[in-house]
Design a protein around this motif. Structure first.
Motif, PDB file in Angstrom:
ATOM      1  N   ILE A  85      -8.499  -9.425  29.420  1.00  0.00           N
ATOM      2  CA  ILE A  85      -8.268  -7.852  29.677  1.00  0.00           C
ATOM      3  C   ILE A  85      -9.450  -6.995  29.952  1.00  0.00           C
ATOM      4  N   ASP A  86     -10.572  -7.493  29.529  1.00  0.00           N
ATOM      5  CA  ASP A  86     -11.705  -6.692  30.028  1.00  0.00           C
ATOM      6  C   ASP A  86     -12.049  -6.662  31.592  1.00  0.00           C
ATOM      7  N   LEU A  91     -10.336  -6.229  38.687  1.00  0.00           N
ATOM      8  CA  LEU A  91      -9.336  -6.898  39.292  1.00  0.00           C
ATOM      9  C   LEU A  91      -8.363  -5.875  39.799  1.00  0.00           C
ATOM     10  N   LEU A  92      -7.971  -4.991  39.257  1.00  0.00           N
ATOM     11  CA  LEU A  92      -6.984  -3.816  39.776  1.00  0.00           C
ATOM     12  C   LEU A  92      -7.447  -3.185  41.123  1.00  0.00           C
ATOM     13  N   VAL A 117      -4.621 -11.666  31.558  1.00  0.00           N
ATOM     14  CA  VAL A 117      -3.806 -10.942  32.702  1.00  0.00           C
ATOM     15  C   VAL A 117      -3.926 -12.002  33.915  1.00  0.00           C
ATOM     16  N   ARG A 118      -2.493 -12.078  34.243  1.00  0.00           N
ATOM     17  CA  ARG A 118      -2.269 -13.069  35.479  1.00  0.00           C
ATOM     18  C   ARG A 118      -1.717 -11.902  36.571  1.00  0.00           C
ATOM     19  N   LEU A 119      -1.948 -12.571  37.887  1.00  0.00           N
ATOM     20  CA  LEU A 119      -1.441 -12.133  39.012  1.00  0.00           C
ATOM     21  C   LEU A 119      -0.138 -12.673  39.610  1.00  0.00           C
ATOM     22  N   LEU A 154      -9.430 -13.788  46.847  1.00  0.00           N
ATOM     23  CA  LEU A 154      -9.602 -13.196  45.511  1.00  0.00           C
ATOM     24  C   LEU A 154     -10.676 -13.950  44.731  1.00  0.00           C
ATOM     25  N   VAL A 155     -10.841 -15.387  45.057  1.00  0.00           N
ATOM     26  CA  VAL A 155     -12.210 -16.271  44.493  1.00  0.00           C
ATOM     27  C   VAL A 155     -13.415 -15.638  45.326  1.00  0.00           C
TER      28      VAL A 155
END
Length: 176
Positions: A85-86, A91-92, A117-119, A154-155
């Protein structure tokens, strides 16, 4: 199972051979299964009857929802890599950048009760009135490729790449 994106045939540049009606068709799960077979992708049907193609870090579902003119074909990818979550703000920011730059998949977050959090990536097509078969095939292939590309992107963006030995690239004590 790991699929090399370059192994997926590019249907966009080829002239497809006539395979059915000349007019619009209403795609169904059997048509998607034929396409996945042609793409040489493994798939399963889950307990809810949805078709899914699994990869190591994600799974892509090919779903049909609604009825009549409101029927929708949805290709939804669930990325399995958990984020804390941190880490949600960076990520957003990364997925906002992706969503601005690309047409699909549109990616969003889902925060689980345990704080991970998952995407999820998604693309949709209205199919109730029928669609051109070539459009359906090229869209599905493009969406699968884009789901794979998003994971790689993303990686790279977030530095998530791990070495084959499971380390993050930093030498361990005693390594030279």
């Amino acid at each position: 199972m790991s699929i090399d994106p370059s192994s997926i045939p590019n249907f966009g540049g080829q002239q497809p051979e006539p395979q059915g009606p000349a007019g619009p068709v209403v795609p169904d799960q059997d048509l998607v299964k034929q396409l996945l077979d042609q793409m040489e992708l493994k798939y399963v049907v889950d307990d809810e009857g949805d078709l899914a193609a699994p990869w190591e870090e994600f799974r892509t579902y090919f779903m049909f929802r609604g009825e009549g003119d409101q029927a929708v074909y949805s290709v939804r990818t669930f990325y399995d890599r958990p984020h804390q979550i941190d880490d949600k703000q960076p990520l957003l920011e990364a997925i906002d950048d992706w969503n601005r730059r690309t047409l699909w998949p549109k990616v969003y977050t889902h925060t689980h009760d345990d704080g991970t959090v998952r995407l999820i990536g998604e693309a949709q097509l209205l199919i109730g009135a029928g669609v051109n078969i070539e459009l359906f095939v090229s869209s599905t292939v493009s969406w699968v490729r884009a789901a794979i590309e998003f994971d790689k992107w993303l990686v790279e963006q977030l530095g998530l790449e791990k070495d084959v030995d499971g380390t993050d690239g930093e030498p361990e004590e005693g390594d030279e």
